[in-house]
Design a protein around this motif. Structure first.
Motif, PDB file in Angstrom:
ATOM      1  N   LEU A   1     -19.950 -10.796  -1.090  1.00 48.48           N
ATOM      2  CA  LEU A   1     -20.834  -9.781  -0.520  1.00 48.48           C
ATOM      3  C   LEU A   1     -20.194  -8.403  -0.574  1.00 48.48           C
ATOM      4  O   LEU A   1     -20.845  -7.411  -0.912  1.00 48.48           O
ATOM      5  CB  LEU A   1     -21.193 -10.149   0.917  1.00 48.48           C
ATOM      6  N   LYS A   2     -18.891  -8.326  -0.257  1.00 49.17           N
ATOM      7  CA  LYS A   2     -18.194  -7.044  -0.306  1.00 49.17           C
ATOM      8  C   LYS A   2     -18.147  -6.501  -1.732  1.00 49.17           C
ATOM      9  O   LYS A   2     -18.327  -5.307  -1.950  1.00 49.17           O
ATOM     10  CB  LYS A   2     -16.770  -7.179   0.227  1.00 49.17           C
ATOM     11  N   LEU A   3     -17.906  -7.373  -2.706  1.00 52.56           N
ATOM     12  CA  LEU A   3     -17.856  -6.944  -4.100  1.00 52.56           C
ATOM     13  C   LEU A   3     -19.224  -6.455  -4.554  1.00 52.56           C
ATOM     14  O   LEU A   3     -19.331  -5.429  -5.235  1.00 52.56           O
ATOM     15  CB  LEU A   3     -17.368  -8.095  -4.987  1.00 52.56           C
ATOM     16  N   SER A   4     -20.276  -7.133  -4.145  1.00 50.23           N
ATOM     17  CA  SER A   4     -21.628  -6.712  -4.484  1.00 50.23           C
ATOM     18  C   SER A   4     -21.963  -5.366  -3.835  1.00 50.23           C
ATOM     19  O   SER A   4     -22.582  -4.495  -4.467  1.00 50.23           O
ATOM     20  CB  SER A   4     -22.624  -7.783  -4.041  1.00 50.23           C
ATOM     21  N   LEU A   5     -21.546  -5.170  -2.598  1.00 46.05           N
ATOM     22  CA  LEU A   5     -21.763  -3.896  -1.913  1.00 46.05           C
ATOM     23  C   LEU A   5     -21.001  -2.779  -2.613  1.00 46.05           C
ATOM     24  O   LEU A   5     -21.533  -1.684  -2.819  1.00 46.05           O
ATOM     25  CB  LEU A   5     -21.333  -4.000  -0.443  1.00 46.05           C
ATOM     26  N   ALA A   6     -19.765  -3.050  -3.028  1.00 45.43           N
ATOM     27  CA  ALA A   6     -18.969  -2.051  -3.742  1.00 45.43           C
ATOM     28  C   ALA A   6     -19.619  -1.689  -5.079  1.00 45.43           C
ATOM     29  O   ALA A   6     -19.649  -0.514  -5.463  1.00 45.43           O
ATOM     30  CB  ALA A   6     -17.553  -2.568  -3.956  1.00 45.43           C
ATOM     31  N   GLN A   7     -20.161  -2.664  -5.785  1.00 48.22           N
ATOM     32  CA  GLN A   7     -20.831  -2.382  -7.058  1.00 48.22           C
ATOM     33  C   GLN A   7     -22.090  -1.551  -6.848  1.00 48.22           C
ATOM     34  O   GLN A   7     -22.410  -0.684  -7.654  1.00 48.22           O
ATOM     35  CB  GLN A   7     -21.155  -3.691  -7.786  1.00 48.22           C
ATOM     36  N   THR A   8     -22.788  -1.801  -5.755  1.00 46.24           N
ATOM     37  CA  THR A   8     -23.971  -1.000  -5.437  1.00 46.24           C
ATOM     38  C   THR A   8     -23.572   0.445  -5.135  1.00 46.24           C
ATOM     39  O   THR A   8     -24.224   1.384  -5.597  1.00 46.24           O
ATOM     40  CB  THR A   8     -24.720  -1.608  -4.223  1.00 46.24           C
ATOM     41  N   LEU A   9     -22.486   0.641  -4.387  1.00 46.51           N
ATOM     42  CA  LEU A   9     -22.005   1.988  -4.090  1.00 46.51           C
ATOM     43  C   LEU A   9     -21.550   2.699  -5.366  1.00 46.51           C
ATOM     44  O   LEU A   9     -21.753   3.898  -5.525  1.00 46.51           O
ATOM     45  CB  LEU A   9     -20.864   1.940  -3.079  1.00 46.51           C
ATOM     46  N   LYS A  10     -20.944   1.958  -6.281  1.00 44.78           N
ATOM     47  CA  LYS A  10     -20.511   2.545  -7.559  1.00 44.78           C
ATOM     48  C   LYS A  10     -21.711   2.967  -8.390  1.00 44.78           C
ATOM     49  O   LYS A  10     -21.745   4.057  -8.969  1.00 44.78           O
ATOM     50  CB  LYS A  10     -19.662   1.547  -8.341  1.00 44.78           C
ATOM     51  N   LYS A  11     -22.721   2.116  -8.419  1.00 43.38           N
ATOM     52  CA  LYS A  11     -23.931   2.413  -9.198  1.00 43.38           C
ATOM     53  C   LYS A  11     -24.625   3.668  -8.680  1.00 43.38           C
ATOM     54  O   LYS A  11     -25.179   4.442  -9.455  1.00 43.38           O
ATOM     55  CB  LYS A  11     -24.873   1.205  -9.144  1.00 43.38           C
ATOM     56  N   GLU A  12     -24.549   3.896  -7.367  1.00 40.11           N
ATOM     57  CA  GLU A  12     -25.176   5.068  -6.771  1.00 40.11           C
ATOM     58  C   GLU A  12     -24.276   6.308  -6.806  1.00 40.11           C
ATOM     59  O   GLU A  12     -24.694   7.380  -6.398  1.00 40.11           O
ATOM     60  CB  GLU A  12     -25.587   4.771  -5.323  1.00 40.11           C
ATOM     61  N   GLY A  13     -23.034   6.161  -7.273  1.00 43.09           N
ATOM     62  CA  GLY A  13     -22.132   7.298  -7.421  1.00 43.09           C
ATOM     63  C   GLY A  13     -21.342   7.669  -6.183  1.00 43.09           C
ATOM     64  O   GLY A  13     -20.730   8.736  -6.141  1.00 43.09           O
ATOM     65  N   PHE A  14     -21.303   6.798  -5.186  1.00 43.24           N
ATOM     66  CA  PHE A  14     -20.553   7.090  -3.967  1.00 43.24           C
ATOM     67  C   PHE A  14     -19.065   6.783  -4.106  1.00 43.24           C
ATOM     68  O   PHE A  14     -18.242   7.344  -3.394  1.00 43.24           O
ATOM     69  CB  PHE A  14     -21.126   6.320  -2.776  1.00 43.24           C
ATOM     70  N   ILE A  15     -18.702   5.856  -5.006  1.00 42.04           N
ATOM     71  CA  ILE A  15     -17.299   5.556  -5.276  1.00 42.04           C
ATOM     72  C   ILE A  15     -17.083   5.593  -6.789  1.00 42.04           C
ATOM     73  O   ILE A  15     -18.039   5.480  -7.565  1.00 42.04           O
ATOM     74  CB  ILE A  15     -16.864   4.190  -4.697  1.00 42.04           C
ATOM     75  N   ARG A  16     -15.812   5.749  -7.212  1.00 41.24           N
ATOM     76  CA  ARG A  16     -15.519   5.811  -8.644  1.00 41.24           C
ATOM     77  C   ARG A  16     -15.501   4.429  -9.274  1.00 41.24           C
ATOM     78  O   ARG A  16     -16.038   4.242 -10.358  1.00 41.24           O
ATOM     79  CB  ARG A  16     -14.167   6.503  -8.885  1.00 41.24           C
ATOM     80  N   ASN A  17     -14.850   3.467  -8.600  1.00 42.60           N
ATOM     81  CA  ASN A  17     -14.698   2.151  -9.201  1.00 42.60           C
ATOM     82  C   ASN A  17     -14.365   1.137  -8.114  1.00 42.60           C
ATOM     83  O   ASN A  17     -13.881   1.496  -7.043  1.00 42.60           O
ATOM     84  CB  ASN A  17     -13.581   2.174 -10.254  1.00 42.60           C
ATOM     85  N   ALA A  18     -14.609  -0.120  -8.413  1.00 43.95           N
ATOM     86  CA  ALA A  18     -14.219  -1.223  -7.533  1.00 43.95           C
ATOM     87  C   ALA A  18     -13.681  -2.334  -8.407  1.00 43.95           C
ATOM     88  O   ALA A  18     -14.309  -2.711  -9.404  1.00 43.95           O
ATOM     89  CB  ALA A  18     -15.410  -1.726  -6.734  1.00 43.95           C
ATOM     90  N   GLU A  19     -12.489  -2.811  -8.071  1.00 47.07           N
ATOM     91  CA  GLU A  19     -11.888  -3.866  -8.886  1.00 47.07           C
ATOM     92  C   GLU A  19     -11.379  -4.989  -7.994  1.00 47.07           C
ATOM     93  O   GLU A  19     -11.026  -4.770  -6.834  1.00 47.07           O
ATOM     94  CB  GLU A  19     -10.761  -3.310  -9.751  1.00 47.07           C
ATOM     95  N   LEU A  20     -11.349  -6.182  -8.563  1.00 46.87           N
ATOM     96  CA  LEU A  20     -10.880  -7.367  -7.860  1.00 46.87           C
ATOM     97  C   LEU A  20      -9.436  -7.613  -8.252  1.00 46.87           C
ATOM     98  O   LEU A  20      -9.126  -7.790  -9.432  1.00 46.87           O
ATOM     99  CB  LEU A  20     -11.755  -8.570  -8.228  1.00 46.87           C
ATOM    100  N   LEU A  21      -8.530  -7.579  -7.280  1.00 48.83           N
ATOM    101  CA  LEU A  21      -7.107  -7.821  -7.514  1.00 48.83           C
ATOM    102  C   LEU A  21      -6.774  -9.233  -7.054  1.00 48.83           C
ATOM    103  O   LEU A  21      -7.147  -9.629  -5.955  1.00 48.83           O
ATOM    104  CB  LEU A  21      -6.253  -6.814  -6.735  1.00 48.83           C
ATOM    105  N   GLN A  22      -6.068  -9.973  -7.869  1.00 56.29           N
ATOM    106  CA  GLN A  22      -5.675 -11.338  -7.507  1.00 56.29           C
ATOM    107  C   GLN A  22      -4.266 -11.327  -6.951  1.00 56.29           C
ATOM    108  O   GLN A  22      -3.377 -10.684  -7.486  1.00 56.29           O
ATOM    109  CB  GLN A  22      -5.736 -12.258  -8.732  1.00 56.29           C
ATOM    110  N   ASP A  23      -4.060 -12.017  -5.853  1.00 54.88           N
ATOM    111  CA  ASP A  23      -2.718 -12.237  -5.325  1.00 54.88           C
ATOM    112  C   ASP A  23      -2.584 -13.717  -4.976  1.00 54.88           C
ATOM    113  O   ASP A  23      -3.408 -14.527  -5.387  1.00 54.88           O
ATOM    114  CB  ASP A  23      -2.418 -11.315  -4.138  1.00 54.88           C
TER     115      ASP A  23
END
Length: 131
Positions: A31-53
């Motif tokens: 859900l958080k990743l989907s929300l981040a992608q929506t914010l990116k699509k609307e131009g509110f953030i530059r990018n969202a990436e998934l980091l594995q640890d």
């Protein structure tokens, strides 16, 4: 344990913008990743990436600023929360700041903006407002 992960995500973004950080990290979920992608699509953030640890993983949200180093996001507000869910029908979809902001809606077709939900003719749960 976090009882409201979306509110935690919005708070982390708000705090990072206040401190003028370039990015904000948070625990990952679909859900958080989907929300981040929506914010990116609307131009509110530059990018969202998934980091594995070693554990679940993290989402790194790269924040957007203007040329004068002012944040693009001026406000975030959680609407529907675990104690009080807010649902709207297709005819009652909210407009945020006269169309300058975005309402993020969770529909049966996934997360989308209020504008997209209006075009598709679907309602759902109002997740948050961003302006």
């Amino acid at each position: 344990m976090i009882t409201d992960p979306i509110a935690d995500m919005l708070t982390r973004i708000r705090n990072a913008l206040t401190a003028q950080h370039d990015f904000a990290d948070m625990p990952a979920s679909g859900l958080k990743l989907s929300l981040a992608q929506t914010l990116k699509k609307e131009g509110f953030i530059r990018n969202a990436e998934l980091l594995q640890d070693e554990s679940k993983g993290k989402i790194r949200i790269h924040l957007a600023y203007t040329d004068k180093r002012e944040p693009v996001i001026t406000g975030l507000r959680r609407v529907s929360r675990p104690g009080l869910r807010v649902y709207v029908q297709k005819d009652d979809l909210p407009r945020v700041h006269g169309g300058l902001g975005v309402a993020v809606i969770s529909t049966s077709h996934g997360l989308m903006t209020g504008r997209e939900a209006r075009q598709r003719g679907v309602g759902g749960e109002v997740i948050c407002y961003v302006w």
